[in-house]
Design a protein around this motif. Structure first.
Motif, PDB file in Angstrom:
ATOM      1  N   ALA A 179       0.829  -1.205   0.000  1.00 25.17           N
ATOM      2  CA  ALA A 179       0.000   0.000   0.000  1.00 25.17           C
ATOM      3  C   ALA A 179       0.868   1.261   0.000  1.00 25.17           C
ATOM      4  CB  ALA A 179      -0.946  -0.005   1.195  1.00 25.17           C
ATOM      5  N   LYS A 180       1.913   1.270   0.810  1.00 23.67           N
ATOM      6  CA  LYS A 180       2.793   2.444   0.863  1.00 23.67           C
ATOM      7  C   LYS A 180       3.478   2.692  -0.473  1.00 23.67           C
ATOM      8  CE  LYS A 180       3.546   2.358   5.819  1.00 23.67           C
ATOM      9  NZ  LYS A 180       4.465   2.089   6.916  1.00 23.67           N
ATOM     10  N   LYS A 181       3.917   1.617  -1.132  1.00 20.63           N
ATOM     11  CA  LYS A 181       4.542   1.754  -2.459  1.00 20.63           C
ATOM     12  C   LYS A 181       3.533   2.266  -3.477  1.00 20.63           C
ATOM     13  CE  LYS A 181       8.063  -1.801  -1.869  1.00 20.63           C
ATOM     14  NZ  LYS A 181       8.513  -3.145  -2.242  1.00 20.63           N
ATOM     15  N   ASP A 182       2.326   1.681  -3.459  1.00 26.68           N
ATOM     16  CA  ASP A 182       1.263   2.121  -4.375  1.00 26.68           C
ATOM     17  C   ASP A 182       0.991   3.606  -4.213  1.00 26.68           C
ATOM     18  OD1 ASP A 182       0.875  -0.508  -5.243  1.00 26.68           O
ATOM     19  OD2 ASP A 182      -0.967  -0.803  -4.073  1.00 26.68           O
ATOM     20  N   ILE A 183       0.810   4.022  -2.967  1.00 28.89           N
ATOM     21  CA  ILE A 183       0.464   5.409  -2.679  1.00 28.89           C
ATOM     22  C   ILE A 183       1.589   6.351  -3.079  1.00 28.89           C
ATOM     23  CG2 ILE A 183       0.037   7.034  -0.771  1.00 28.89           C
ATOM     24  CD1 ILE A 183      -2.457   5.483  -1.630  1.00 28.89           C
ATOM     25  N   LYS A 184       2.802   5.994  -2.761  1.00 28.37           N
ATOM     26  CA  LYS A 184       3.950   6.838  -3.119  1.00 28.37           C
ATOM     27  C   LYS A 184       3.998   7.066  -4.629  1.00 28.37           C
ATOM     28  CE  LYS A 184       8.921   7.288  -2.799  1.00 28.37           C
ATOM     29  NZ  LYS A 184      10.193   6.684  -2.512  1.00 28.37           N
ATOM     30  N   LYS A 185       3.851   5.993  -5.387  1.00 28.43           N
ATOM     31  CA  LYS A 185       3.859   6.077  -6.855  1.00 28.43           C
ATOM     32  C   LYS A 185       2.712   6.953  -7.365  1.00 28.43           C
ATOM     33  CE  LYS A 185       2.950   3.075 -10.739  1.00 28.43           C
ATOM     34  NZ  LYS A 185       2.507   1.755 -11.114  1.00 28.43           N
ATOM     35  N   ALA A 186       1.528   6.773  -6.787  1.00 31.52           N
ATOM     36  CA  ALA A 186       0.349   7.529  -7.222  1.00 31.52           C
ATOM     37  C   ALA A 186       0.496   9.021  -6.910  1.00 31.52           C
ATOM     38  CB  ALA A 186      -0.907   6.961  -6.568  1.00 31.52           C
TER      39      ALA A 186
END
Length: 139
Positions: free
Chosen positions: A62-69
């Motif tokens: 989730a943290k990786k997804d959010i950072k990318k987004a």
């Protein structure tokens, strides 16, 4: 329209919803809230605690997804905050929208949880039915 929430989980449909929400936020000079909900309800509903490894893995994803987004939104000149929360995705998104005076919720037509969708119905459907603000479902 000053506050837009997009539900995000890294799936292709969520990417389309994110792109739409970024474009919408850009047109209205709105702030974008990118929210990913870590869903551990399957474990809790079964009366068991989720394994620590599974929890950590989901949190890291989730943290990786959010950072990318968030980076994607900012590259396009949109003010964006990324938030990871835990709970039932539809209820958690609806509560966040209520607590933060969100004007519009943008979600993809389907997320990653196919089995849960069969049993409980889709997250986007529930959000559309129960939201007090406009909901845009992106296909």
């Amino acid at each position: 329209m000053k506050r837009i929430l997009v539900g995000y989980d890294g799936s292709q449909n969520a990417e389309r919803a994110l792109d739409f929400a970024i474009e919408l936020a850009s047109k209205f000079s709105a702030k974008l809230y990118i929210v990913e909900v870590i869903d551990l309800t399957v474990f809790y509903n079964a009366g068991v605690l989720p394994p620590l490894e599974a929890t950590r893995s989901l949190e890291e994803k989730a943290k990786k997804d959010i950072k990318k987004a968030v980076e994607k939104a900012k590259e396009r000149g949109v003010e964006a905050d990324g938030i990871t929360l835990e709970g039932d995705p539809a209820n958690t998104i609806l509560q966040f929208a209520s607590d933060n005076q969100i004007d519009v919720i943008v979600v993809g037509s389907r997320g990653l949880s196919k089995i849960q969708r069969l049993i409980l119905g889709s997250v986007s459907n529930k959000i559309a039915q129960e939201s007090k603000v406009t909901v845009i479902i992106v296909k």
